[in-house]
Every structure is written in structure tokens, then in C-alpha cells.
Design a protein around this motif. Structure first.
Motif, PDB file in Angstrom:
ATOM      1  N   ALA A  92      22.050  95.682 120.531  1.00  0.00           N
ATOM      2  CA  ALA A  92      23.236  94.892 120.887  1.00  0.00           C
ATOM      3  C   ALA A  92      24.388  95.156 119.920  1.00  0.00           C
ATOM      4  N   SER A  93      24.083  95.287 118.628  1.00  0.00           N
ATOM      5  CA  SER A  93      25.158  95.530 117.663  1.00  0.00           C
ATOM      6  C   SER A  93      25.744  96.926 117.845  1.00  0.00           C
ATOM      7  N   LEU A  94      24.903  97.913 118.158  1.00  0.00           N
ATOM      8  CA  LEU A  94      25.413  99.264 118.404  1.00  0.00           C
ATOM      9  C   LEU A  94      26.277  99.292 119.653  1.00  0.00           C
ATOM     10  N   THR A  95      25.864  98.579 120.682  1.00  0.00           N
ATOM     11  CA  THR A  95      26.654  98.501 121.919  1.00  0.00           C
ATOM     12  C   THR A  95      27.981  97.817 121.646  1.00  0.00           C
ATOM     13  N   ALA A  96      27.964  96.778 120.837  1.00  0.00           N
ATOM     14  CA  ALA A  96      29.201  96.065 120.511  1.00  0.00           C
ATOM     15  C   ALA A  96      30.167  96.978 119.773  1.00  0.00           C
ATOM     16  N   CYS A  97      29.654  97.806 118.859  1.00  0.00           N
ATOM     17  CA  CYS A  97      30.522  98.742 118.133  1.00  0.00           C
ATOM     18  C   CYS A  97      31.141  99.749 119.091  1.00  0.00           C
ATOM     19  N   ALA A  98      30.331 100.287 119.994  1.00  0.00           N
ATOM     20  CA  ALA A  98      30.838 101.259 120.965  1.00  0.00           C
ATOM     21  C   ALA A  98      31.882 100.620 121.864  1.00  0.00           C
ATOM     22  N   THR A  99      31.652  99.376 122.276  1.00  0.00           N
ATOM     23  CA  THR A  99      32.611  98.672 123.121  1.00  0.00           C
ATOM     24  C   THR A  99      33.898  98.404 122.359  1.00  0.00           C
ATOM     25  N   ALA A 100      33.776  98.006 121.100  1.00  0.00           N
ATOM     26  CA  ALA A 100      34.966  97.748 120.280  1.00  0.00           C
ATOM     27  C   ALA A 100      35.774  99.028 120.098  1.00  0.00           C
ATOM     28  N   ASP A 101      35.098 100.150 119.851  1.00  0.00           N
ATOM     29  CA  ASP A 101      35.797 101.431 119.721  1.00  0.00           C
ATOM     30  C   ASP A 101      36.518 101.791 121.017  1.00  0.00           C
ATOM     31  N   ARG A 102      35.839 101.622 122.135  1.00  0.00           N
ATOM     32  CA  ARG A 102      36.454 101.953 123.421  1.00  0.00           C
ATOM     33  C   ARG A 102      37.679 101.078 123.670  1.00  0.00           C
ATOM     34  N   TYR A 103      37.568  99.800 123.386  1.00  0.00           N
ATOM     35  CA  TYR A 103      38.693  98.883 123.609  1.00  0.00           C
ATOM     36  C   TYR A 103      39.837  99.205 122.650  1.00  0.00           C
ATOM     37  N   ILE A 129      50.513 102.108 135.037  1.00  0.00           N
ATOM     38  CA  ILE A 129      49.378 102.496 134.194  1.00  0.00           C
ATOM     39  C   ILE A 129      48.556 101.243 133.938  1.00  0.00           C
ATOM     40  N   PRO A 130      47.249 101.322 134.166  1.00  0.00           N
ATOM     41  CA  PRO A 130      46.398 100.141 133.986  1.00  0.00           C
ATOM     42  C   PRO A 130      46.402  99.652 132.539  1.00  0.00           C
ATOM     43  N   GLY A 131      45.934  98.450 132.374  1.00  0.00           N
ATOM     44  CA  GLY A 131      45.870  97.845 131.051  1.00  0.00           C
ATOM     45  C   GLY A 131      44.705  98.363 130.231  1.00  0.00           C
ATOM     46  N   ARG A 132      44.614  97.805 129.051  1.00  0.00           N
ATOM     47  CA  ARG A 132      43.636  98.233 128.061  1.00  0.00           C
ATOM     48  C   ARG A 132      42.188  98.104 128.540  1.00  0.00           C
ATOM     49  N   VAL A 133      41.859  97.017 129.213  1.00  0.00           N
ATOM     50  CA  VAL A 133      40.476  96.802 129.657  1.00  0.00           C
ATOM     51  C   VAL A 133      40.083  97.856 130.686  1.00  0.00           C
ATOM     52  N   ALA A 134      40.969  98.131 131.636  1.00  0.00           N
ATOM     53  CA  ALA A 134      40.672  99.134 132.661  1.00  0.00           C
ATOM     54  C   ALA A 134      40.514 100.515 132.035  1.00  0.00           C
ATOM     55  N   ILE A 135      41.371 100.853 131.097  1.00  0.00           N
ATOM     56  CA  ILE A 135      41.271 102.160 130.434  1.00  0.00           C
ATOM     57  C   ILE A 135      39.989 102.227 129.610  1.00  0.00           C
ATOM     58  N   ALA A 136      39.663 101.148 128.910  1.00  0.00           N
ATOM     59  CA  ALA A 136      38.438 101.122 128.094  1.00  0.00           C
ATOM     60  C   ALA A 136      37.204 101.400 128.944  1.00  0.00           C
ATOM     61  N   SER A 137      37.228 100.962 130.198  1.00  0.00           N
ATOM     62  CA  SER A 137      36.064 101.177 131.065  1.00  0.00           C
ATOM     63  C   SER A 137      35.890 102.649 131.434  1.00  0.00           C
ATOM     64  N   THR A 138      36.934 103.465 131.264  1.00  0.00           N
ATOM     65  CA  THR A 138      36.822 104.894 131.574  1.00  0.00           C
ATOM     66  C   THR A 138      36.501 105.725 130.333  1.00  0.00           C
ATOM     67  N   LEU A 139      36.489 105.093 129.173  1.00  0.00           N
ATOM     68  CA  LEU A 139      36.191 105.818 127.938  1.00  0.00           C
ATOM     69  C   LEU A 139      34.692 105.763 127.663  1.00  0.00           C
ATOM     70  N   ARG A 140      34.182 106.856 127.149  1.00  0.00           N
ATOM     71  CA  ARG A 140      32.758 106.979 126.876  1.00  0.00           C
ATOM     72  C   ARG A 140      32.584 107.324 125.395  1.00  0.00           C
ATOM     73  N   TRP A 158      44.147 106.103 117.333  1.00  0.00           N
ATOM     74  CA  TRP A 158      43.285 107.042 118.037  1.00  0.00           C
ATOM     75  C   TRP A 158      44.176 108.154 118.560  1.00  0.00           C
ATOM     76  N   ARG A 159      43.808 109.390 118.231  1.00  0.00           N
ATOM     77  CA  ARG A 159      44.627 110.535 118.624  1.00  0.00           C
ATOM     78  C   ARG A 159      43.809 111.518 119.449  1.00  0.00           C
ATOM     79  N   LEU A 160      44.486 112.182 120.350  1.00  0.00           N
ATOM     80  CA  LEU A 160      43.860 113.220 121.165  1.00  0.00           C
ATOM     81  C   LEU A 160      43.505 114.385 120.261  1.00  0.00           C
ATOM     82  N   THR A 161      42.205 114.713 120.189  1.00  0.00           N
ATOM     83  CA  THR A 161      41.746 115.780 119.308  1.00  0.00           C
ATOM     84  C   THR A 161      40.996 116.872 120.043  1.00  0.00           C
TER      85      THR A 161
END
Length: 170
Positions: free
Chosen positions: A14-25, A116-127, A154-157
Motif C-alpha cells: 500500500a505504501s509503495l502504491t501510494a508513492c507511485a500515485t503521488a508521483d503520478r499526480y 486539456i484535462p485536469g491533473r487527475v485525468a492526466i495522472a490516470s494516463t501516467l505509468r 517533472w521534465r520530459l527526458t
């Protein structure tokens, strides 16, 4: 004892998932800014969200890989190695700009006629991917754009030109 171990594993997952979700958001806000810059052709805003050095390095590496793949002679490989840097300089100046990335934005559905969609919608497309980076991908599709946190931004790399070609031909 098994229940405690199961609870401990669940808490870690759960903590690892939370970190990944926080990064995506967190990344989604900067990805949104990049999409706005691409849509508005805002070069300064675009440059603030792009790591030109990383993208240029990727172009240079791709040129070197292509030279090796073609199985050229040692002399031709050496010439390709010498030319890769200057060619990557020219290519990066020509390619790393808002107009070039408009096709990728369109692929993701971010066309000028739609908001352009908001942050939550964009976060759902990030992996989440390796080393704390995130990538933009459609459903089960390949990663097309990769973003890395540099300080508080966060920068495009990374950019996958093969994935772009597959999807832009459709």
C-alpha cells in the motif's frame, strides 16, 4: 504469525502504491503545463518542462545504434561516432520544440479544439517506470513520453520514436 506477515506485506504494498500515485499526480501538473505549452506554441514554457540535454543524448545514442545496426566498417563506425554529436545538435534544435510534439499530444487526444484535462485525468494516463520516472501511455500501449523529476519540476527526458511511428500511422 502468518497474519502479521500478511498485514506487513499489505502495508508495504500500500505504501509503495501510494508513492507511485503521488508521483503520478505530482507529475501530472507539469505534464499539463507541457501540454498547454505545446498547444499554445509557448517556447519558454515548453523549455521549462523539457530536458534538452537528455533528449539530445537520446538522439545521439539512437544515431550510434543505427550506425552499429547497419554493420558498417570500423572506419565508418568511427566516422559515425564523430558525426553523431554534431548531427544530434542539429537534430535536437530542429526536433525539440512544441510543433514537433503536437502530433504526440494529438495522439493522446489533446487537440486544439478540446480543453486539456485536469491533473487527475492526466495522472490516470501516467505509468510509473524505473528510477521514479513516469511515462505517458494509452491503456496498455507503449510508453511514448517519459518524465523525470528534476528538483521540484517533472521534465520530459525521453521519447520513443518507434512507438510514435506505430501510433501516428494509424
Amino acid at each position: 504469525m502468518r497474519i502479521k506477515a500478511l498485514l506487513a506485506l499489505t502495508a508495504v504494498a500500500a505504501s509503495l502504491t501510494a508513492c507511485a500515485t503521488a508521483d503520478r499526480y505530482d507529475a501530472a501538473g507539469d505534464v499539463h503545463d507541457l501540454l498547454v505549452a505545446i498547444r499554445d506554441n509557448d517556447r519558454a514554457r515548453f523549455d521549462a518542462h523539457v530536458d534538452r540535454r537528455a533528449l539530445k543524448g537520446q538522439i545521439e545514442a539512437r544515431l550510434m545504434d543505427e550506425a552499429r545496426r547497419r554493420g558498417s566498417s570500423d572506419a565508418l563506425s568511427a566516422l559515425a561516432a564523430l558525426a553523431a554529436g554534431p548531427i544530434a545538435d542539429v537534430a535536437s534544435e530542429a526536433l525539440i520544440r512544441p510543433e514537433t510534439f503536437r502530433a504526440a499530444a494529438t495522439y493522446y487526444g489533446y487537440t486544439p479544439d478540446r480543453p486539456i484535462p485536469g491533473r487527475v485525468a492526466i495522472a490516470s494516463t501516467l505509468r510509473p517506470v524505473d528510477n521514479g520516472r513516469v511515462c505517458a501511455a494509452k491503456k496498455d500501449g507503449p510508453c511514448l513520453l517519459t518524465f523525470t523529476r528534476e528538483g521540484s519540476t517533472w521534465r520530459l527526458t525521453g521519447f520513443d520514436p518507434q512507438a510514435a511511428n506505430l501510433h501516428l500511422k494509424r
